[in-house]
Design a protein around this motif. Structure first.
Motif, mmCIF file in Angstrom:
data_model
loop_
_atom_site.group_PDB
_atom_site.id
_atom_site.type_symbol
_atom_site.label_atom_id
_atom_site.label_comp_id
_atom_site.label_asym_id
_atom_site.label_seq_id
_atom_site.Cartn_x
_atom_site.Cartn_y
_atom_site.Cartn_z
ATOM 1 N N SER A 145 1.052 -1.199 -0.107
ATOM 2 C CA SER A 145 0.034 0.030 -0.046
ATOM 3 C C SER A 145 0.700 1.232 0.073
ATOM 4 O O SER A 145 0.397 2.492 -0.525
ATOM 5 C CB SER A 145 -0.800 0.014 1.122
ATOM 6 O OG SER A 145 -2.006 -0.891 0.929
ATOM 7 N N PHE A 146 1.866 1.307 0.773
ATOM 8 C CA PHE A 146 3.029 2.609 1.089
ATOM 9 C C PHE A 146 3.945 2.837 0.220
ATOM 10 O O PHE A 146 4.855 1.869 0.045
ATOM 11 C CB PHE A 146 3.050 2.457 2.462
ATOM 12 C CG PHE A 146 1.835 2.367 3.492
ATOM 13 C CD1 PHE A 146 0.863 3.480 3.118
ATOM 14 C CD2 PHE A 146 1.581 1.329 4.421
ATOM 15 C CE1 PHE A 146 -0.408 3.390 4.047
ATOM 16 C CE2 PHE A 146 0.713 1.107 5.033
ATOM 17 C CZ PHE A 146 -0.529 2.107 4.817
ATOM 18 N N ASP A 147 4.278 4.002 -0.389
ATOM 19 C CA ASP A 147 5.398 4.219 -1.004
ATOM 20 C C ASP A 147 6.532 4.500 -0.116
ATOM 21 O O ASP A 147 7.667 4.477 -0.759
ATOM 22 C CB ASP A 147 4.718 5.590 -1.816
ATOM 23 C CG ASP A 147 3.978 5.507 -2.885
ATOM 24 O OD1 ASP A 147 4.258 4.562 -3.859
ATOM 25 O OD2 ASP A 147 2.784 5.981 -2.990
ATOM 26 N N ALA A 148 6.103 4.935 1.261
ATOM 27 C CA ALA A 148 7.286 4.960 2.069
ATOM 28 C C ALA A 148 6.636 5.135 3.469
ATOM 29 O O ALA A 148 5.421 5.193 3.668
ATOM 30 C CB ALA A 148 7.929 6.582 1.895
ATOM 31 N N VAL A 149 7.182 4.512 4.538
ATOM 32 C CA VAL A 149 6.791 4.363 5.834
ATOM 33 C C VAL A 149 7.732 5.525 6.680
ATOM 34 O O VAL A 149 8.950 5.278 6.359
ATOM 35 C CB VAL A 149 6.594 3.139 6.392
ATOM 36 C CG1 VAL A 149 6.001 3.495 8.191
ATOM 37 C CG2 VAL A 149 5.929 2.359 5.676
ATOM 38 N N VAL A 150 7.355 6.514 7.349
ATOM 39 C CA VAL A 150 8.170 7.320 8.271
ATOM 40 C C VAL A 150 7.884 7.412 9.540
ATOM 41 O O VAL A 150 6.540 7.327 10.031
ATOM 42 C CB VAL A 150 7.935 8.707 7.530
ATOM 43 C CG1 VAL A 150 6.645 9.175 7.567
ATOM 44 C CG2 VAL A 150 9.218 9.726 8.109
ATOM 45 N N TYR B 109 11.907 5.861 6.481
ATOM 46 C CA TYR B 109 12.658 7.012 6.951
ATOM 47 C C TYR B 109 12.301 7.366 8.327
ATOM 48 O O TYR B 109 11.317 7.214 9.062
ATOM 49 C CB TYR B 109 12.324 8.214 5.962
ATOM 50 C CG TYR B 109 12.630 7.854 4.510
ATOM 51 C CD1 TYR B 109 13.795 7.722 3.938
ATOM 52 C CD2 TYR B 109 11.436 7.543 3.746
ATOM 53 C CE1 TYR B 109 14.137 7.477 2.804
ATOM 54 C CE2 TYR B 109 11.808 7.250 2.410
ATOM 55 C CZ TYR B 109 13.178 7.153 1.910
ATOM 56 O OH TYR B 109 13.404 6.602 0.459
ATOM 57 N N ILE B 110 13.258 8.215 8.962
ATOM 58 C CA ILE B 110 12.977 9.093 10.004
ATOM 59 C C ILE B 110 12.908 10.715 9.429
ATOM 60 O O ILE B 110 13.723 11.076 8.506
ATOM 61 C CB ILE B 110 13.576 9.106 11.368
ATOM 62 C CG1 ILE B 110 15.163 9.276 10.871
ATOM 63 C CG2 ILE B 110 13.302 7.663 11.865
ATOM 64 C CD1 ILE B 110 15.842 9.435 12.155
ATOM 65 N N TYR B 111 12.288 11.623 10.169
ATOM 66 C CA TYR B 111 12.299 12.863 9.511
ATOM 67 C C TYR B 111 12.526 14.031 10.732
ATOM 68 O O TYR B 111 11.917 13.879 11.975
ATOM 69 C CB TYR B 111 11.227 13.272 8.863
ATOM 70 C CG TYR B 111 11.396 14.612 7.822
ATOM 71 C CD1 TYR B 111 11.834 14.270 6.484
ATOM 72 C CD2 TYR B 111 11.386 15.846 8.191
ATOM 73 C CE1 TYR B 111 12.192 15.374 5.662
ATOM 74 C CE2 TYR B 111 11.545 16.760 7.294
ATOM 75 C CZ TYR B 111 12.061 16.543 6.023
ATOM 76 O OH TYR B 111 12.400 17.740 5.174
ATOM 77 N N ALA C 169 8.691 12.930 3.972
ATOM 78 C CA ALA C 169 8.966 11.531 3.208
ATOM 79 C C ALA C 169 8.333 11.757 1.691
ATOM 80 O O ALA C 169 9.065 11.082 1.122
ATOM 81 C CB ALA C 169 8.143 10.538 4.010
ATOM 82 N N ARG C 170 7.233 12.422 1.702
ATOM 83 C CA ARG C 170 6.886 12.483 0.403
ATOM 84 C C ARG C 170 7.776 13.333 -0.514
ATOM 85 O O ARG C 170 7.846 12.835 -1.720
ATOM 86 C CB ARG C 170 5.408 13.360 0.462
ATOM 87 C CG ARG C 170 4.955 13.773 -1.030
ATOM 88 C CD ARG C 170 3.697 14.444 -0.800
ATOM 89 N NE ARG C 170 2.920 14.546 -2.120
ATOM 90 C CZ ARG C 170 2.935 15.618 -2.701
ATOM 91 N NH1 ARG C 170 3.196 16.846 -2.138
ATOM 92 N NH2 ARG C 170 2.373 15.951 -3.823
ATOM 93 N N ARG C 171 8.514 14.423 -0.002
ATOM 94 C CA ARG C 171 9.637 14.953 -0.850
ATOM 95 C C ARG C 171 10.541 14.224 -1.070
ATOM 96 O O ARG C 171 11.172 14.380 -2.245
ATOM 97 C CB ARG C 171 9.889 16.310 -0.130
ATOM 98 C CG ARG C 171 8.898 17.417 0.070
ATOM 99 C CD ARG C 171 9.412 18.739 0.863
ATOM 100 N NE ARG C 171 10.148 18.709 2.094
ATOM 101 C CZ ARG C 171 9.284 18.795 3.143
ATOM 102 N NH1 ARG C 171 7.883 19.185 2.987
ATOM 103 N NH2 ARG C 171 9.632 18.680 4.312
ATOM 104 N N ILE C 172 10.966 13.229 -0.261
ATOM 105 C CA ILE C 172 12.025 12.291 -0.678
ATOM 106 C C ILE C 172 11.388 11.443 -1.642
ATOM 107 O O ILE C 172 12.231 11.152 -2.829
ATOM 108 C CB ILE C 172 12.335 11.502 0.702
ATOM 109 C CG1 ILE C 172 13.067 12.404 1.729
ATOM 110 C CG2 ILE C 172 13.494 10.491 0.366
ATOM 111 C CD1 ILE C 172 13.301 11.949 2.832
ATOM 112 N N VAL C 173 10.314 10.873 -1.540
ATOM 113 C CA VAL C 173 9.624 9.735 -2.505
ATOM 114 C C VAL C 173 9.442 10.641 -3.861
ATOM 115 O O VAL C 173 10.050 9.929 -4.883
ATOM 116 C CB VAL C 173 8.357 9.392 -2.043
ATOM 117 C CG1 VAL C 173 7.600 8.732 -3.072
ATOM 118 C CG2 VAL C 173 8.546 8.546 -0.987
ATOM 119 N N LEU C 174 9.239 11.873 -3.868
ATOM 120 C CA LEU C 174 9.253 12.281 -5.216
ATOM 121 C C LEU C 174 10.629 12.790 -5.648
ATOM 122 O O LEU C 174 10.755 13.755 -6.788
ATOM 123 C CB LEU C 174 8.230 13.710 -5.164
ATOM 124 C CG LEU C 174 6.791 13.352 -4.770
ATOM 125 C CD1 LEU C 174 5.899 14.624 -4.640
ATOM 126 C CD2 LEU C 174 6.036 12.426 -5.905
#
Ligand SMILES: Nc1ncnc2c1ncn2[C@@H]1O[C@H](COP(=O)(O)OP(=O)(O)O)[C@@H](O)[C@H]1O
Ligand SMILES: CCCC(=O)OP(=O)(O)O
Length: 361
Positions: free
Chosen positions: A66-71, A127-129, A339-344
């Motif tokens: 389901s997820f493009d990333a988990v943070v 990730y962590i942020y 996390a979205r900025r990293i994925v994109l």
């Protein structure tokens, strides 16, 4: 479209949220009592229980893939720069075996890793942020009057950096050009001075202002005397957990204290005044770090919802710069959007090992 799972472990809860792009589509909070973690000496002992509870909360709504990333909110990895970090083997080694402090946020990275393995799309990362040990303090701000003891930047960086961007928007100034003071007021309270996008100074929960359950700064000679007459565990609890409003008035709930004041309780009114005074002094100290050039100040965290407290702080520190309120915290959105900025590909994920080389050698 990107779909991100954000995980925020606190001492008595795990909050989770799912974001489709910048839109929150799911939020859930799992709460715990002390007994749930009885006999678990290390924070990381709580991982299996917390992981199972998150899986149960997602079940039926989100499938594997389901997820493009988990943070996750994390963790006490030692001084690092701001931004996102991939949860890799080096990170897991530090957070599991030699964290700076035991704290619930140490669970954020390991939980993100476990959940991305089970619920991520193929190739998705954890990730962590803006972890709690982001450190951009100036060299002068680190020095104390005791050789060998340095001031540390350990606090609510995730929320404070998110609010710093909101404040810059509110005053119509590019974040990279703004001079701001951000104060997070919660169970623990910390604050920072930001100049041109960098946190040049920071006030910890054991300096200056007390909070709902932490002491703030206390006279050191008195503390040393107390240390000689009190078991260490009791002393620790007097400054963290049982400090601040908890120790002074027997409750961490500012709303209850406001009710007591309304009913004529003079002790509650005096402690409330001291609370506001400590916050104002913190702001004034950080204004010195910005050489008085402060565009705006933000109060955030649960206590920033109190109109009474805002008025009392404005009365004492409003002369420094306009004080804006951002009540509550913005951690879930800060995690997910980071996390979205990293994925994109708009932001690059860092690796903790790059900091370990320079800070732990
Ligand atoms: N509307 C409100 N008015 C006054 N105080 C509030 C309000 N909402 C929360 N608080 C106070 O904020 C503090 C908790 O802050 P919060 O940021 O939620 O803490 P935590 O650090 O546990 O996340 C408590 O003292 C609580 O009573
Ligand atoms: C460990 C630094 C951050 C912090 O104090 O967070 P909480 O107030 O959530 O315990």
């Amino acid at each position: 479209m990107s779909r991100i799972l954000a995980i925020n472990p606190g001492s008595t809860s795990t909050k989770i949220a799912v974001f489709d792009d910048d839109r929150e589509i799911f939020r859930h909070e799992i709460t715990y009592r002390g007994a749930d973690f009885a006999g678990m000496d290390r924070i990381t002992d709580q991982l299996p229980r917390r992981e199972a509870d998150i899986e149960a909360a997602l079940a039926g709504t989100f499938d594997p893939g389901s997820f493009d990333a988990v943070v996750g909110r994390g963790g006490l990895v030692g001084p690092v720069g701001p931004g996102g970090y991939e949860v890799d083997d080096d990170f897991l080694d530090v957070i599991t075996n030699r964290p700076v402090l035991e704290h619930a946020s140490n669970l954020g990275g390991p939980l993100a890793k476990a959940l991305v393995t089970k619920f991520g799309v193929p190739g998705a990362h954890a990730y962590i942020y803006d972890p709690v040990t982001v450190d951009e303090m100036s060299d002068a701000a680190r020095i104390t009057g005791v050789a060998g003891i340095e001031r540390k930047s350990i606090g609510h960086h995730l929320n404070m950096r998110a609010v710093a961007r909101k404040l810059a928007d509110a005053i119509d100034t590019p974040y990279e050009e703004a001079s701001e003071i951000i104060v997070h007021l919660g169970g623990g309270s910390t604050a920072c001075a930001i100049s041109s996008g960098r946190m040049v100074d920071f006030v910890s929960d054991d300096e200056i202002m007390f909070s709902a359950e932490r002491s703030g700064g206390v006279p050191i000679k008195e503390l040393i005397a107390l240390a000689g007459s009190m078991p260490l565990a009791e002393l620790k609890s007097a400054v963290r957990g049982g400090g601040g409003l908890a120790g002074l008035l027997g409750t961490t709930d500012l709303r209850e204290i406001e009710s007591r004041i309304g009913a004529g309780d003079e002790r509650a009114a005096l402690v409330f005044e001291a609370l506001a005074l400590g916050i104002a002094k913190t702001i004034a100290a950080l204004a010195a770090s910005l050489k008085g050039e402060v565009d705006a100040i933000a109060l955030t965290g649960g206590m920033a919802r109190s109109e009474l407290l805002l008025a009392a702080v404005r009365e004492r520190a409003g002369w420094i710069a306009p004080i804006h309120a951002f009540g509550g915290e913005f951690e879930m959105e800060a995690l997910a959007l980071g996390a979205r900025r990293i994925v994109l590909g708009k932001e690059r994920a860092h690796h903790v090992r790059d900091y370990l080389r320079t800070t732990h050698d």
